[in-house]
Scaffold this motif. Sequence first.
Motif, PDB file in Angstrom:
ATOM      1  N   GLU A  24       0.858  -1.185   0.000  1.00 28.21           N
ATOM      2  CA  GLU A  24       0.000   0.000   0.000  1.00 28.21           C
ATOM      3  C   GLU A  24       0.891   1.231   0.000  1.00 28.21           C
ATOM      4  O   GLU A  24       1.946   1.255   0.636  1.00 28.21           O
ATOM      5  CB  GLU A  24      -0.957   0.019   1.187  1.00 28.21           C
ATOM      6  N   ILE A  25       0.452   2.221  -0.746  1.00 33.92           N
ATOM      7  CA  ILE A  25       1.186   3.478  -0.800  1.00 33.92           C
ATOM      8  C   ILE A  25       0.752   4.320   0.392  1.00 33.92           C
ATOM      9  O   ILE A  25      -0.439   4.582   0.580  1.00 33.92           O
ATOM     10  CB  ILE A  25       0.941   4.217  -2.127  1.00 33.92           C
ATOM     11  N   LEU A  26       1.737   4.719   1.202  1.00 36.04           N
ATOM     12  CA  LEU A  26       1.463   5.563   2.368  1.00 36.04           C
ATOM     13  C   LEU A  26       1.495   7.034   2.003  1.00 36.04           C
ATOM     14  O   LEU A  26       0.736   7.829   2.553  1.00 36.04           O
ATOM     15  CB  LEU A  26       2.472   5.274   3.477  1.00 36.04           C
ATOM     16  N   SER A  27       2.413   7.394   1.094  1.00 34.30           N
ATOM     17  CA  SER A  27       2.480   8.792   0.672  1.00 34.30           C
ATOM     18  C   SER A  27       3.174   8.890  -0.674  1.00 34.30           C
ATOM     19  O   SER A  27       3.959   8.017  -1.049  1.00 34.30           O
ATOM     20  CB  SER A  27       3.221   9.645   1.706  1.00 34.30           C
ATOM     21  N   GLU A  28       2.839   9.958  -1.380  1.00 37.07           N
ATOM     22  CA  GLU A  28       3.472  10.273  -2.659  1.00 37.07           C
ATOM     23  C   GLU A  28       3.749  11.766  -2.673  1.00 37.07           C
ATOM     24  O   GLU A  28       2.996  12.543  -2.093  1.00 37.07           O
ATOM     25  CB  GLU A  28       2.552   9.929  -3.832  1.00 37.07           C
ATOM     26  N   GLU A  29       4.839  12.124  -3.336  1.00 32.20           N
ATOM     27  CA  GLU A  29       5.178  13.540  -3.421  1.00 32.20           C
ATOM     28  C   GLU A  29       5.746  13.847  -4.791  1.00 32.20           C
ATOM     29  O   GLU A  29       6.492  13.055  -5.359  1.00 32.20           O
ATOM     30  CB  GLU A  29       6.206  13.888  -2.350  1.00 32.20           C
ATOM     31  N   GLY A  30       5.397  15.011  -5.284  1.00 32.70           N
ATOM     32  CA  GLY A  30       5.907  15.468  -6.567  1.00 32.70           C
ATOM     33  C   GLY A  30       5.105  14.923  -7.728  1.00 32.70           C
ATOM     34  O   GLY A  30       4.203  14.092  -7.567  1.00 32.70           O
TER      35      GLY A  30
ATOM     36  N   ARG B 290       3.492  10.386 -12.708  1.00 34.26           N
ATOM     37  CA  ARG B 290       3.950   9.565 -11.591  1.00 34.26           C
ATOM     38  C   ARG B 290       4.506  10.470 -10.498  1.00 34.26           C
ATOM     39  O   ARG B 290       4.964  11.583 -10.762  1.00 34.26           O
ATOM     40  CB  ARG B 290       5.057   8.607 -12.036  1.00 34.26           C
ATOM     41  N   PRO B 291       4.516   9.988  -9.257  1.00 30.50           N
ATOM     42  CA  PRO B 291       5.130  10.773  -8.173  1.00 30.50           C
ATOM     43  C   PRO B 291       6.642  10.673  -8.235  1.00 30.50           C
ATOM     44  O   PRO B 291       7.190   9.678  -8.720  1.00 30.50           O
ATOM     45  CB  PRO B 291       4.593  10.074  -6.915  1.00 30.50           C
ATOM     46  N   TYR B 292       7.330  11.703  -7.741  1.00 30.94           N
ATOM     47  CA  TYR B 292       8.794  11.663  -7.663  1.00 30.94           C
ATOM     48  C   TYR B 292       9.253  10.787  -6.501  1.00 30.94           C
ATOM     49  O   TYR B 292      10.267  10.107  -6.579  1.00 30.94           O
ATOM     50  CB  TYR B 292       9.389  13.068  -7.525  1.00 30.94           C
ATOM     51  N   SER B 293       8.493  10.814  -5.394  1.00 32.23           N
ATOM     52  CA  SER B 293       8.822   9.928  -4.273  1.00 32.23           C
ATOM     53  C   SER B 293       7.555   9.207  -3.830  1.00 32.23           C
ATOM     54  O   SER B 293       6.455   9.753  -3.893  1.00 32.23           O
ATOM     55  CB  SER B 293       9.452  10.686  -3.108  1.00 32.23           C
ATOM     56  N   THR B 294       7.749   7.959  -3.412  1.00 31.06           N
ATOM     57  CA  THR B 294       6.640   7.108  -2.997  1.00 31.06           C
ATOM     58  C   THR B 294       7.066   6.319  -1.769  1.00 31.06           C
ATOM     59  O   THR B 294       8.123   5.686  -1.783  1.00 31.06           O
ATOM     60  CB  THR B 294       6.276   6.104  -4.123  1.00 31.06           C
ATOM     61  N   THR B 295       6.260   6.371  -0.715  1.00 27.39           N
ATOM     62  CA  THR B 295       6.510   5.548   0.473  1.00 27.39           C
ATOM     63  C   THR B 295       5.528   4.389   0.440  1.00 27.39           C
ATOM     64  O   THR B 295       4.326   4.598   0.323  1.00 27.39           O
ATOM     65  CB  THR B 295       6.363   6.369   1.767  1.00 27.39           C
ATOM     66  N   VAL B 296       6.079   3.178   0.526  1.00 28.76           N
ATOM     67  CA  VAL B 296       5.285   1.953   0.384  1.00 28.76           C
ATOM     68  C   VAL B 296       5.472   1.075   1.613  1.00 28.76           C
ATOM     69  O   VAL B 296       6.589   0.915   2.116  1.00 28.76           O
ATOM     70  CB  VAL B 296       5.714   1.159  -0.876  1.00 28.76           C
ATOM     71  N   ASN B 297       4.370   0.499   2.071  1.00 21.19           N
ATOM     72  CA  ASN B 297       4.421  -0.482   3.143  1.00 21.19           C
ATOM     73  C   ASN B 297       3.757  -1.754   2.633  1.00 21.19           C
ATOM     74  O   ASN B 297       3.113  -1.752   1.589  1.00 21.19           O
ATOM     75  CB  ASN B 297       3.705   0.033   4.391  1.00 21.19           C
ATOM     76  N   GLY B 298       3.909  -2.825   3.376  1.00 27.02           N
ATOM     77  CA  GLY B 298       3.277  -4.081   3.012  1.00 27.02           C
ATOM     78  C   GLY B 298       3.156  -4.965   4.235  1.00 27.02           C
ATOM     79  O   GLY B 298       3.803  -4.724   5.259  1.00 27.02           O
TER      80      GLY B 298
ATOM     81  N   ILE C 180       1.534  -0.619  -8.519  1.00 27.27           N
ATOM     82  CA  ILE C 180       0.337  -0.445  -7.675  1.00 27.27           C
ATOM     83  C   ILE C 180      -0.868  -0.139  -8.565  1.00 27.27           C
ATOM     84  O   ILE C 180      -1.974  -0.634  -8.325  1.00 27.27           O
ATOM     85  CB  ILE C 180       0.540   0.668  -6.618  1.00 27.27           C
ATOM     86  N   GLU C 181      -0.663   0.657  -9.614  1.00 25.77           N
ATOM     87  CA  GLU C 181      -1.757   0.953 -10.537  1.00 25.77           C
ATOM     88  C   GLU C 181      -2.256  -0.332 -11.199  1.00 25.77           C
ATOM     89  O   GLU C 181      -3.465  -0.531 -11.357  1.00 25.77           O
ATOM     90  CB  GLU C 181      -1.327   1.974 -11.594  1.00 25.77           C
ATOM     91  N   HIS C 182      -1.348  -1.230 -11.568  1.00 28.59           N
ATOM     92  CA  HIS C 182      -1.766  -2.532 -12.114  1.00 28.59           C
ATOM     93  C   HIS C 182      -2.613  -3.298 -11.100  1.00 28.59           C
ATOM     94  O   HIS C 182      -3.636  -3.880 -11.450  1.00 28.59           O
ATOM     95  CB  HIS C 182      -0.548  -3.398 -12.456  1.00 28.59           C
ATOM     96  N   LEU C 183      -2.151  -3.327  -9.847  1.00 24.20           N
ATOM     97  CA  LEU C 183      -2.853  -4.102  -8.818  1.00 24.20           C
ATOM     98  C   LEU C 183      -4.222  -3.522  -8.471  1.00 24.20           C
ATOM     99  O   LEU C 183      -5.142  -4.265  -8.150  1.00 24.20           O
ATOM    100  CB  LEU C 183      -1.987  -4.204  -7.557  1.00 24.20           C
TER     101      LEU C 183
END
Length: 174
Positions: free
Chosen positions: A82-88, A107-115, A153-156
Amino acid sequence: MEKEDIKKILKFTLREKEIIKALELPEEVFLPLFFSVRFGGDWSVSKNSKNLMSVKEKVTEYDNETKIGYTLEKIYLFVNPEILSEEGKIYRMEKCGNKNERELVERPYSTTVNGEYILEAILNPKEMKISVKHLQEPLTFFGPAAYGASHEIEHLTNGDIQGIPFWEFEYVLK
């Protein structure tokens, strides 16, 4: 294929199975990781009610004195990411295996992902080793790895990637 090559492939595959068993996870969880190791790139798969994703970062180590280096491939496997945050915001062209042409996407420049589970596999071409370990913290990706995570993530979540086909561009002669 030569007999020796077949032996090496079998040995490699048996070692993969040993790693899977040691990590105590179902085999299908490792599909995106295996695809990234064997074919390159980022991958996503939905299997047995689990969303699975691998994201690859490349890190080049280079010695200016010897003029020799190598590129590590850091591959991260996420179970139910799951994406927690995106920036840019980055506008870029992407070609997805599902479509015949490239598309302009955002697309975002930075992406924080957890699982639910995160695994890091580092492919070291200098040592010819793949080291694997479990991670417990969310990961923040920048640049190409962030775009890759967003794409998978967009595919999923959506199935297809939504973008503007390249033929909507206009050639300009200068």
